[in-house]
Design an enzyme around this catalytic site. Structure first.
Site, PDB file in Angstrom:
ATOM      1  CG  HIS A  28      -2.167   0.397   0.358  1.00  0.00           C
ATOM      2  ND1 HIS A  28      -2.568   1.605   0.126  1.00  0.00           N
ATOM      3  CD2 HIS A  28      -3.333   0.437   1.225  1.00  0.00           C
ATOM      4  CE1 HIS A  28      -3.861   2.175   0.699  1.00  0.00           C
ATOM      5  NE2 HIS A  28      -4.630   1.152   0.889  1.00  0.00           N
ATOM      6  CG  ASP A  37     -10.752 -11.757 -20.606  1.00  0.00           C
ATOM      7  OD1 ASP A  37     -10.005 -12.935 -20.439  1.00  0.00           O
ATOM      8  OD2 ASP A  37     -11.406 -11.758 -21.188  1.00  0.00           O
TER       9      ASP A  37
END
Length: 440
Positions: free
Chosen positions: A162, A378
């Site tokens: 992060h 994808d």
């Protein structure tokens, strides 16, 4: 029903993927907003893919060589993710060493459970242990694990530090990686912006007197006084529409759902009517600066906003009024507030201790991934059926996520980590209010 604790995976391969072309070798400075989130460590997520989408594909399902080649190409543009976190010798400030050492890439096999089992697992340390790589050393910025399931499906576990990226930046990388995997040389990608100087503090740092009325710099955590429970609640597309209609025209999904969750939580926790309740949430600053930050900026372009109100008001007001309070705080986020927050963190002493325990019951924190491209990863074998955090935050944290399941359902998933003694009452109130909204 079995839980994630009852299963094991076997690691087959461990390697590092480096950029496929020479990338800049330098030290990258981290902004004060990056440093303010460094103690949260790596964000663990999972993507679940079904092999049923692979019937017409020429390559094997989730071909590892193809995935590695695509990642190597993506790391050319996202070269900081192939580097390591370090500390500046002169001032002790955390920084990125863009040394091209690479991202950790794990391949694993799970022979005793299926995609349906994974769908039943709740975010937990056990789920993270199964599907998200164990990162050693912690200076590694990016790690992924491809786990092949008994049914032929795949779980892609990811961990990004992060201190280096926020959620929007992380999704940008996964979109880029998956696009290279799916389209190869024909891939069209948006290049990232690594100019973190855009978020440098002013000289001298200056904090507007009213800034701390809106922006919330730091949470205070307490030791657990009882067990926590993690539950996942689903709000359908129609329920979201009814809820937004109830709150009034123009109300965003985030404001409507957050108002509902905050109100139900205040009631279920049986807080004193005269006490103060606080709602906090991260807000994206990219379009709030003047000039706006590039949409493709890579780094932490967010900080927490906070709203405080008397419990009696939040618990009894019509939902549209509570949503309006939240909208009002968001509307106050302007260029001056952004720079005041950056300057505040530049002067503040950073807390390097990882968050542990729970927020006080008067505080609720909601993180939203609504509208972000959760399901766009994808790789050439179809979109994921499920995308989620692998492990929840501390007590008092709620995540709002798209309940897309790859089919455009348009609903919202609530991942809630709350006191076990209150979680069932929150659920009851949540769905009771949704039922009333549908009848209004």
């Amino acid at each position: 029903m079995k839980s994630a604790m009852d299963f094991e995976v076997q690691v087959i391969e461990s390697s590092f993927v480096t950029p496929s072309e020479p990338a800049p070798r330098k030290v990258l400075w981290l902004s004060s907003l990056d440093l303010s989130l460094a103690n949260q460590g790596h964000t663990p997520t999972i993507y679940l893919y079904s092999s049923s989408n692979n019937a017409a594909a020429a390559d094997p399902f989730f071909d590892v060589a193809r995935l590695k080649e695509a990642m190597a190409r993506a790391l050319v543009a996202f070269y900081p993710l192939a580097g390591r976190l370090g500390v500046n010798d002169a001032d002790g400030r955390m920084e990125i060493s863009c040394n091209g050492e690479g991202a950790l890439f794990i391949v694993a096999q799970a022979d005793d459970f299926t995609a349906n089992d994974v769908k039943k697992f709740k975010p937990s340390p056990e789920l993270r242990r199964l599907f998200v790589p164990l990162i050693e050393p912690l200076s590694i910025i990016l790690a992924v694990q491809v786990t092949f399931l008994k049914c032929g499906g795949v779980v892609l576990g990811t961990a990004l530090h992060h201190a280096v990226v926020d959620a929007l930046s992380a999704f940008h990388f996964f979109q880029t990686w998956s696009t290279f995997s799916k389209h190869g040389d024909c891939a069209t990608v948006e290049l990232p912006c690594h100019d973190r100087d855009l978020l440098r503090a002013r000289s001298p740092p200056t904090i507007h007197p009213d800034a701390l009325l809106t922006f919330y710099p730091k949470h205070t955590f307490f030791d657990l006084s009882g067990p926590l429970a993690i539950e996942v609640f689903t709000i359908s597309r129609d329920q979201v529409a009814f809820l937004k209609h109830l709150c009034g025209g123009g109300t965003s999904t985030f404001c409507a759902v957050s108002a509902l969750v905050w109100q139900c939580t205040c009631v279920a926790r049986r807080l004193s009517p005269d006490s103060e309740a606080r709602l906090t949430f991260p807000a994206n600053l990219r379009q709030r600066m003047r000039p706006p930050l590039p949409s493709c900026y890579i780094g932490n372009a967010m900080f927490y906003l906070g709203i405080t109100s008397v419990v009696r008001d939040i618990a009894t007001e019509v939902l549209g009024s509570v949503a309006g309070r939240i909208r009002g705080v968001i509307d106050q986020m302007d260029d001056e507030l952004v720079h005041s927050a950056i300057d505040y963190f530049e002067m503040a002493e950073m807390d390097n201790r990882p968050p542990r325990g729970t927020l006080p019951q008067t505080v609720l924190h909601i993180t939203s991934w609504l509208g972000l491209p959760q399901y766009d990863a994808d790789f050439g074998w179809g979109k994921p059926e499920l995308m989620s955090r692998a492990q929840s935050h501390c007590g008092g944290f709620v995540n709002l996520m798209n309940d897309d399941d790859g089919a455009g359902s348009g609903g919202v998933r609530l991942l809630m980590c709350m006191e076990a003694v209150n979680i069932k009452e929150i659920e009851r109130l949540l769905y009771a209010k949704l039922a009333l909204a549908a009848c209004s």
